[in-house]
Design a protein around this motif. Structure first.
Motif, short mmCIF file in Angstrom:
data_model
loop_
_atom_site.label_atom_id
_atom_site.label_comp_id
_atom_site.label_asym_id
_atom_site.label_seq_id
_atom_site.Cartn_x
_atom_site.Cartn_y
_atom_site.Cartn_z
N SER A 1 43.37 42.99 29.77
CA SER A 1 43.70 43.53 28.88
C SER A 1 44.75 43.43 27.35
CB SER A 1 42.29 44.94 28.20
OG SER A 1 43.22 45.63 29.08
N TYR A 2 45.49 43.83 28.01
CA TYR A 2 46.97 43.97 27.02
C TYR A 2 46.59 42.54 26.21
CZ TYR A 2 48.66 41.21 30.92
OH TYR A 2 49.31 40.26 32.37
N ALA A 3 46.61 41.30 26.31
CA ALA A 3 46.81 39.79 25.77
C ALA A 3 45.77 39.76 25.39
CB ALA A 3 47.58 39.26 26.80
N LYS A 4 44.71 40.43 24.45
CA LYS A 4 43.33 40.72 24.16
C LYS A 4 44.23 40.28 23.17
CE LYS A 4 41.59 44.59 23.75
NZ LYS A 4 40.37 46.22 24.68
N HIS A 5 44.66 41.11 21.76
CA HIS A 5 45.07 40.29 20.73
C HIS A 5 45.34 39.12 20.25
CE1 HIS A 5 43.33 44.70 19.89
NE2 HIS A 5 44.27 45.21 20.84
N ALA A 6 45.88 38.67 21.49
CA ALA A 6 46.22 36.76 21.04
C ALA A 6 45.21 35.47 20.81
CB ALA A 6 47.12 36.10 22.93
N SER B 1 30.43 29.80 34.56
CA SER B 1 31.06 30.84 35.03
C SER B 1 32.36 31.46 34.44
CB SER B 1 30.65 30.68 36.32
OG SER B 1 31.55 29.73 36.64
N MET B 2 32.62 30.20 33.78
CA MET B 2 34.27 30.13 34.06
C MET B 2 34.45 30.74 32.66
SD MET B 2 36.96 26.03 33.27
CE MET B 2 35.98 26.03 31.71
N SER B 3 33.67 30.73 31.65
CA SER B 3 33.27 30.99 30.47
C SER B 3 33.32 32.23 30.57
CB SER B 3 32.82 30.79 29.68
OG SER B 3 33.30 28.63 29.17
N THR B 4 32.58 33.38 31.33
CA THR B 4 31.67 34.34 31.48
C THR B 4 32.76 34.79 32.11
OG1 THR B 4 31.13 34.05 33.69
CG2 THR B 4 30.43 34.24 31.35
N ASN B 5 34.11 34.23 32.63
CA ASN B 5 35.46 34.77 34.30
C ASN B 5 36.54 34.86 32.75
OD1 ASN B 5 33.67 34.84 36.13
ND2 ASN B 5 35.05 33.32 37.07
N PHE B 6 36.98 34.23 32.05
CA PHE B 6 37.80 34.06 30.73
C PHE B 6 37.49 35.36 30.14
CE2 PHE B 6 38.66 33.55 26.20
CZ PHE B 6 39.96 33.38 26.06
N LEU B 7 36.17 35.98 29.49
CA LEU B 7 35.97 36.63 29.01
C LEU B 7 36.08 38.06 29.22
CD1 LEU B 7 32.74 35.93 27.13
CD2 LEU B 7 35.05 35.81 25.78
N PHE C 1 45.99 32.68 39.43
CA PHE C 1 46.05 33.88 38.95
C PHE C 1 47.48 34.06 38.31
CE2 PHE C 1 48.34 37.57 40.58
CZ PHE C 1 47.93 38.74 39.43
N LEU C 2 48.00 33.40 39.38
CA LEU C 2 49.98 33.13 38.70
C LEU C 2 49.77 33.05 37.22
CD1 LEU C 2 51.86 32.54 42.35
CD2 LEU C 2 51.78 34.76 40.43
N LEU C 3 48.98 31.31 37.40
CA LEU C 3 49.34 31.40 35.94
C LEU C 3 48.49 31.77 34.56
CD1 LEU C 3 47.89 27.51 37.10
CD2 LEU C 3 49.64 28.07 36.01
N CYS C 4 47.58 32.61 34.69
CA CYS C 4 46.77 33.91 34.15
C CYS C 4 47.67 34.73 33.46
CB CYS C 4 45.36 34.01 34.73
SG CYS C 4 44.16 32.87 34.58
N ARG C 5 47.98 35.00 34.81
CA ARG C 5 48.68 36.24 34.53
C ARG C 5 50.67 35.81 34.05
NH1 ARG C 5 51.40 40.98 33.97
NH2 ARG C 5 51.73 42.02 35.48
N TYR C 6 51.08 34.72 33.96
CA TYR C 6 52.57 34.03 33.50
C TYR C 6 52.22 33.43 32.22
CZ TYR C 6 53.85 37.55 37.46
OH TYR C 6 54.17 38.86 38.09
N LEU C 7 51.49 33.21 32.64
CA LEU C 7 51.46 32.30 31.18
C LEU C 7 49.87 32.07 30.25
CD1 LEU C 7 52.10 29.28 30.02
CD2 LEU C 7 50.46 28.14 31.41
N VAL C 8 49.15 32.12 30.94
CA VAL C 8 47.70 32.21 30.20
C VAL C 8 47.67 33.77 29.38
CG1 VAL C 8 45.15 31.87 29.65
CG2 VAL C 8 46.21 30.77 31.37
N PHE C 9 47.56 34.92 30.14
CA PHE C 9 47.61 35.99 29.02
C PHE C 9 49.18 36.67 29.24
CE2 PHE C 9 43.37 35.21 31.03
CZ PHE C 9 43.27 35.34 30.01
N GLN D 1 44.27 30.87 24.63
CA GLN D 1 44.34 30.94 25.85
C GLN D 1 43.12 30.54 26.82
OE1 GLN D 1 43.07 35.63 25.31
NE2 GLN D 1 45.68 36.37 25.50
N TYR D 2 41.91 30.18 26.08
CA TYR D 2 40.86 29.46 26.09
C TYR D 2 41.12 28.58 27.16
CZ TYR D 2 36.43 27.56 27.42
OH TYR D 2 34.95 27.45 28.64
N LEU D 3 41.31 27.89 26.32
CA LEU D 3 42.52 26.00 26.40
C LEU D 3 43.21 25.88 27.80
CD1 LEU D 3 42.21 24.49 23.27
CD2 LEU D 3 41.00 24.08 24.67
N ARG D 4 43.77 27.13 28.02
CA ARG D 4 45.27 27.07 29.19
C ARG D 4 44.98 28.07 30.42
NH1 ARG D 4 50.42 30.73 26.17
NH2 ARG D 4 51.53 28.41 25.39
#
Length: 377
Positions: free
Chosen positions: A290-295, A276-282, A349-357, A300-303
């Motif tokens: 989606s603006y960061a999908k080319h990174a 579930s974590m992996s599908t949520n990541f994708l 969310f904050l970590l994803c918005r400003y760090l992961v993606f 990204q997955y590890l973060r």
């Protein structure tokens, strides 16, 4: 500077242009409007170039032929870029929009408080062609309803509209439309608050074939997503993030039900959580952020895994502190756990918005402001 520029995007509309351009010119002459007509063609194989050369001998027509790019919205933007008029007016080439209404749109836009004018099918006095079936009417109405978060206009998806040059220039660097609805893009990103609608009788095309397809309808949904992100920013990202998190619950439960039939419970639980974590990541990588999908995906997955762990820790800490430090929550452990989930999701969310993606400023976009870059995708 000219008073008016008329932009007409085309692909295989040569037959219609021979009728449309004289009608446009007649409407301009009767109204005493000083104007240019810009046809932006996507390298049509139907003789559009020759037709436009012949028309240009008698009418104020200029042809722009695009050989490497396709699409109505980008064609309109190319025409707007090339235009020299104070007022920019866009219309289709298929004779569905009555050129005789051009003076009314221009007059309405000249009113001090008006930002944008639409040739509207859906206000009193407007109409659609009688040949429209129920499905086409329903399809149009649903698409219009989906645009309601952005404007109160009755027909914001119309391709017959006018705006001031300064409004276009204000939003030029942040335009990134998908599909056909360039008018809605301009209303939202030019921040047009005062939209006036002029009733028109919308006619079906006379010659050629419609460019509307199921693929274009999917592009419209993608376009809405972009506008949603632009207008509501973090509220939009968080809503998408939360909805995808909800889908993860169902994935987790389904995987657990499947795996628990043939492996021991602790391993099944761990694999269900990981799935579930992996599908949520994708989903977040390709939809929410989606603006960061080319990174690089592995980084990204590890973060993302780290952010999930951090969110889980704050979830647990919040639940424990509330249930053990406040008498109110001692007997309401489920409420404490729910608050913990919200806190954990907020940190995640904050970590994803400003760090992961996170967004990175491209080297070739140095002319954009930081605020503009946050709105691009």
């Amino acid at each position: 500077m000219l008073q008016l520029s008329i932009i007409i995007p085309t692909y295989c509309e040569a037959e219609n242009l021979t009728v449309l351009i004289p009608r446009v010119n007649h409407a301009l002459t009767d109204a005493g409007l000083d104007a240019e007509i810009i046809v932006v063609d996507d390298d049509s194989p139907d003789g559009t170039i020759q037709v436009c050369k012949e028309l240009a001998e008698n009418f104020p027509l200029r042809l722009i032929t695009r050989k490497k790019e396709r699409g109505l919205s980008t064609a309109v933007i190319a025409g707007l870029d090339a235009a020299t008029g104070d007022i920019l007016l866009v219309m289709d080439a298929d004779l569905s929009h009555p050129p005789e209404k051009i003076p009314e749109l221009v007059s309405a836009l000249n009113q001090p408080q008006t930002d944008f004018v639409i040739g509207s099918r859906y206000i009193e006095g407007g109409s659609t062609d009688q040949s429209w079936g129920w499905f086409r009417k329903w399809n149009s109405r649903v698409a219009t309803w989906l645009s309601r978060p952005f404007t109160k206009a009755s027909d914001p998806l119309a391709g017959f509209f006018a705006l001031k040059r300064q409004s276009f220039l204000k939003s030029r660097q942040i335009l990134n439309p998908v599909g056909y609805k360039i008018g809605l893009e301009l209303i939202v990103k030019s921040r047009c608050q005062n939209v006036t609608e002029i009733p028109i009788d919308f006619a079906d095309r006379v010659a050629g074939t419609s460019k509307l397809s199921f693929k274009e309808q999917l592009r419209y949904l993608k376009h809405l997503k972009r506008l949603f992100d632009f207008k509501f920013q973090n509220y939009a990202y968080f809503l998408q993030f939360a909805l995808i998190g909800l889908t993860g619950v169902f994935v987790n439960l389904q995987m657990l039900a499947l795996l628990s039939n043939w492996m021991i419970s602790p391993i099944a639980v761990a694999l269900a959580i990981w799935t579930s974590m992996s599908t949520n990541f994708l989903l977040n990588r390709n939809i929410t952020f989606s603006y960061a999908k080319h990174a690089p995906i592995l980084k990204q997955y590890l973060r993302y895994c780290g952010s999930c762990l951090t969110g889980a820790i704050f979830n647990w800490l919040t639940t424990m502190v509330l249930s053990r430090s406040f008498q109110f929550f001692e007997k309401r452990i489920l409420l404490a756990a729910f608050i913990g989930i919200l806190v954990g999701m907020g940190f995640n969310f904050l970590l994803c918005r400003y760090l992961v993606f996170s967004k990175h400023k491209p080297a070739d976009e140095t002319t954009l402001t930081d605020k503009e870059l946050r709105h691009t995708e």
